[in-house]
Scaffold this motif. Structure first.
Motif, PDB file in Angstrom:
ATOM      1  N   ASN A  37       0.984  -1.191   0.065  1.00 35.22           N
ATOM      2  CA  ASN A  37      -0.198  -0.042  -0.059  1.00 35.22           C
ATOM      3  C   ASN A  37       0.835   1.181  -0.017  1.00 35.22           C
ATOM      4  O   ASN A  37       1.991   0.999  -0.015  1.00 35.22           O
ATOM      5  CB  ASN A  37      -1.061  -0.021   1.129  1.00 35.22           C
ATOM      6  N   ASP A  38       0.200   2.411   0.021  1.00 36.00           N
ATOM      7  CA  ASP A  38       1.286   3.762   0.140  1.00 36.00           C
ATOM      8  C   ASP A  38       2.154   3.689   1.106  1.00 36.00           C
ATOM      9  O   ASP A  38       3.307   4.089   1.011  1.00 36.00           O
ATOM     10  CB  ASP A  38       0.171   4.803  -0.090  1.00 36.00           C
ATOM     11  N   THR A  60       3.561   1.157   2.803  1.00 30.70           N
ATOM     12  CA  THR A  60       4.709   0.190   2.725  1.00 30.70           C
ATOM     13  C   THR A  60       5.584   0.684   1.808  1.00 30.70           C
ATOM     14  O   THR A  60       6.818   0.314   1.854  1.00 30.70           O
ATOM     15  CB  THR A  60       4.034  -1.399   2.288  1.00 30.70           C
ATOM     16  N   ARG A  61       4.965   1.070   0.701  1.00 32.82           N
ATOM     17  CA  ARG A  61       5.871   1.606  -0.383  1.00 32.82           C
ATOM     18  C   ARG A  61       6.789   2.775  -0.142  1.00 32.82           C
ATOM     19  O   ARG A  61       7.803   2.621  -0.676  1.00 32.82           O
ATOM     20  CB  ARG A  61       5.109   1.936  -1.803  1.00 32.82           C
TER      21      ARG A  61
END
Length: 125
Positions: free
Chosen positions: A64-65, A67-68
Motif C-alpha cells: 500500500n502507500d 509500505t511503498r
C-alpha cells in the motif's frame, strides 16, 4: 614466457575470473583499493543487515502507500550505505521519522524492533 636457466622454450600463464588487479612479469607494482557493498563501521553493517531483513519481511505484506514509502526510504538508505559506506545523518533522521510513523509495521515484523534499535543507536535518539 621464458625463464633464465629454463630448458623449456615456453611457459603459459592463464588468468581468468579475476576481480581486482593482476601483474605478470618482473618489477611490477600493483595496488588496488575499492569497496563493494560494504559499510564503514560495525554500526552501519548492523543497520544494513537490519534493513535487508526488514525489507524481506516487508515484501511479504500487502503493498500500500505506507509500505511503498517505507520500502523506498529503506532502499535509499541501503543504497547509500552500500555505495558510500555509511548513511548520512539526514538520511538516518528521515528513516527514523518514517519508522516512527510506521510503528504498526515495525511491530508486526520480528525484524522491525532490530531495525528501529539500529537507527536509534546511530541517531542518538
Amino acid at each position: 614466457m621464458t625463464m633464465p636457466g629454463d630448458d623449456s622454450t615456453q611457459r603459459s600463464v592463464h588468468i581468468s575470473g579475476v576481480t581486482g588487479s593482476v601483474s605478470v612479469g618482473d618489477h611490477n607494482k600493483v595496488s588496488s583499493s575499492y569497496r563493494v557493498g560494504g559499510a564503514d563501521d560495525e554500526a552501519h553493517r548492523q543497520l544494513l543487515d537490519a534493513i535487508v531483513q526488514f525489507r524481506a519481511g516487508l515484501a511479504q505484506l500487502a503493498a500500500n502507500d505506507r509500505t511503498r514509502a517505507l520500502d523506498g526510504e529503506l532502499a535509499d538508505t541501503e543504497d547509500e550505505i552500500r555505495t558510500g559506506g555509511r548513511a548520512t545523518p539526514g538520511r538516518l533522521a528521515r528513516l527514523g521519522e518514517v519508522l516512527t510513523g510506521a510503528t504498526a509495521l515495525t511491530g508486526l515484523l520480528a525484524s522491525g524492533e532490530t531495525l528501529v534499535q539500529r537507527v536509534r543507536e546511530l541517531t542518538g535518539m
